[in-house]
Design an enzyme around this catalytic site. Sequence first.
Site, PDB file in Angstrom:
ATOM      1  N   ASN A  13       0.834  -1.218   0.000  1.00  0.00           N
ATOM      2  CA  ASN A  13       0.000   0.000   0.000  1.00  0.00           C
ATOM      3  C   ASN A  13       0.853   1.245   0.000  1.00  0.00           C
ATOM      4  O   ASN A  13       1.999   1.216   0.463  1.00  0.00           O
ATOM      5  CB  ASN A  13      -0.861   0.079   1.271  1.00  0.00           C
ATOM      6  CG  ASN A  13      -1.962  -0.964   1.319  1.00  0.00           C
ATOM      7  OD1 ASN A  13      -2.383  -1.478   0.286  1.00  0.00           O
ATOM      8  ND2 ASN A  13      -2.417  -1.286   2.520  1.00  0.00           N
ATOM      9  N   GLY A  41       1.355  -1.069   3.928  1.00  0.00           N
ATOM     10  CA  GLY A  41       0.744  -2.367   3.606  1.00  0.00           C
ATOM     11  C   GLY A  41       1.286  -3.374   4.600  1.00  0.00           C
ATOM     12  O   GLY A  41       2.501  -3.421   4.834  1.00  0.00           O
ATOM     13  N   GLY A  43       1.698  -6.534   4.480  1.00  0.00           N
ATOM     14  CA  GLY A  43       2.667  -7.458   3.895  1.00  0.00           C
ATOM     15  C   GLY A  43       4.018  -6.790   3.730  1.00  0.00           C
ATOM     16  O   GLY A  43       5.049  -7.317   4.166  1.00  0.00           O
ATOM     17  N   ASN A  45       5.201  -4.099   5.140  1.00  0.00           N
ATOM     18  CA  ASN A  45       5.812  -3.720   6.422  1.00  0.00           C
ATOM     19  C   ASN A  45       6.486  -4.934   7.075  1.00  0.00           C
ATOM     20  O   ASN A  45       7.576  -4.819   7.666  1.00  0.00           O
ATOM     21  CB  ASN A  45       4.755  -3.173   7.389  1.00  0.00           C
ATOM     22  CG  ASN A  45       4.093  -1.904   6.873  1.00  0.00           C
ATOM     23  OD1 ASN A  45       4.598  -1.271   5.958  1.00  0.00           O
ATOM     24  ND2 ASN A  45       2.955  -1.540   7.446  1.00  0.00           N
ATOM     25  N   ASN A 185      -4.483  -9.748  16.921  1.00  0.00           N
ATOM     26  CA  ASN A 185      -4.473  -8.946  18.143  1.00  0.00           C
ATOM     27  C   ASN A 185      -5.761  -9.280  18.899  1.00  0.00           C
ATOM     28  O   ASN A 185      -6.561 -10.107  18.444  1.00  0.00           O
ATOM     29  CB  ASN A 185      -4.281  -7.454  17.842  1.00  0.00           C
ATOM     30  CG  ASN A 185      -5.426  -6.857  17.044  1.00  0.00           C
ATOM     31  OD1 ASN A 185      -6.556  -7.385  17.051  1.00  0.00           O
ATOM     32  ND2 ASN A 185      -5.168  -5.770  16.347  1.00  0.00           N
ATOM     33  N   ASP A 241       3.015  -5.338  12.635  1.00  0.00           N
ATOM     34  CA  ASP A 241       3.800  -5.875  11.515  1.00  0.00           C
ATOM     35  C   ASP A 241       5.235  -6.146  11.941  1.00  0.00           C
ATOM     36  O   ASP A 241       5.825  -7.165  11.560  1.00  0.00           O
ATOM     37  CB  ASP A 241       3.783  -4.884  10.342  1.00  0.00           C
ATOM     38  CG  ASP A 241       2.367  -4.639   9.846  1.00  0.00           C
ATOM     39  OD1 ASP A 241       1.551  -5.574   9.941  1.00  0.00           O
ATOM     40  OD2 ASP A 241       2.080  -3.525   9.390  1.00  0.00           O
TER      41      ASP A 241
HETATM   42  O1  RIB Z   1      -0.355  -2.389   9.806  1.00  0.00           O
HETATM   43  C1  RIB Z   1      -0.210  -1.099   9.299  1.00  0.00           C
HETATM   44  C2  RIB Z   1      -0.570  -1.096   7.833  1.00  0.00           C
HETATM   45  O2  RIB Z   1      -1.942  -1.398   7.691  1.00  0.00           O
HETATM   46  C3  RIB Z   1      -0.383   0.248   7.155  1.00  0.00           C
HETATM   47  O3  RIB Z   1       0.907   0.418   6.625  1.00  0.00           O
HETATM   48  C4  RIB Z   1      -1.485   0.253   6.099  1.00  0.00           C
HETATM   49  O4  RIB Z   1      -1.019   0.205   4.791  1.00  0.00           O
HETATM   50  C5  RIB Z   1      -2.369  -0.960   6.431  1.00  0.00           C
HETATM   51  O5  RIB Z   1      -2.164  -1.994   5.560  1.00  0.00           O
END
Ligand code: RIB
Length: 298
Positions: A13, A41, A43, A45, A185, A241
């Site tokens: 993203n 995003g 994935g 991250n 979570n 993430d």
């Molecule tokens: O977990 C954070 C992420 O969630 C953000 O970077 C955003 O893109 C969403 O996917």
Amino acid sequence: MSESKITVVGSLNMDLVVVTDQHPEIGETIIGKDFTTTCGGKGANQAVALKQLGNDVTFIGRVGEDLYGTEIVENFKSRGIKLADETPAENVSTGIACVTVGHKDNSIIIVPGANAHVTPEFLDLHKNEVIHSDYVLTQLEIPIETVDYLATICKENNIPLIVNPAPASALTNNILEACTYITPNRIELEQLKEYHRNIMDYQEKIIVTDGKEGCFYHQEDEVVRIPSFKAEVVDTTGAGDSFNGALVSELSRGKSLEESLKFANATGAASITKFGAQSGMPTREEVLKILEEAEYKK
Ligand code: RIB
């Protein structure tokens, strides 16, 4: 540098981030403090978290035909993350996330765009990357059919699969059976319980992240808690993430679940001290320093 090969199958993203002191009520307009765009995003991250921690990472995901897509591909290149397929999905936009960073917390709306085109057929084109992995990590910002197919590939090839069920949606029995760990979570766990009355039958696979409380898992009907580390909160976006990336990073190094979770908690704590989902991901040295300091204070 770890020898293990990790493949992340997931979302890419562009995060459109608004910083504000308060969240607006429905129908209300407020003036925010700042605006920025950063690569995100779940994935992506998680892949960045793994790379920062010294892992060899391959990513299977898609961008759209726009400048955000180009920027995301460049970001991965500059970080040394291998993108299995750089070709943009035709006639679609790159996924975006509207992220509101408020006082010590955030809220997010995503528009999947090209992430919705990470289909089972697309995954099949890159199946070899998965088959040659030591660990595979995925989330739910891509179609559930693709996660289901990924579970099948991992099961057939005995590859450990970690599923971060974010955002929560109904899983398939195949995913539940095939995965090694599921990492919701607290909110996502409650949502999973709504989708699957029997989810706690899989409790030995479930690791729950619990914000500043750390995380917990179940072992023979006992709840095992792994406490977190104190940190000055700047931006919590991507904390989950970083936790997931770190968990897989440590498991791939042969660490026990408990050791891996402690390391993942420290990684999550470090990540919230900086702004942005990816720019906050700590290096292995930074995480080890947190762990050493915590040990020293005991
Ligand atoms: O977990 C954070 C992420 O969630 C953000 O970077 C955003 O893109 C969403 O996917």
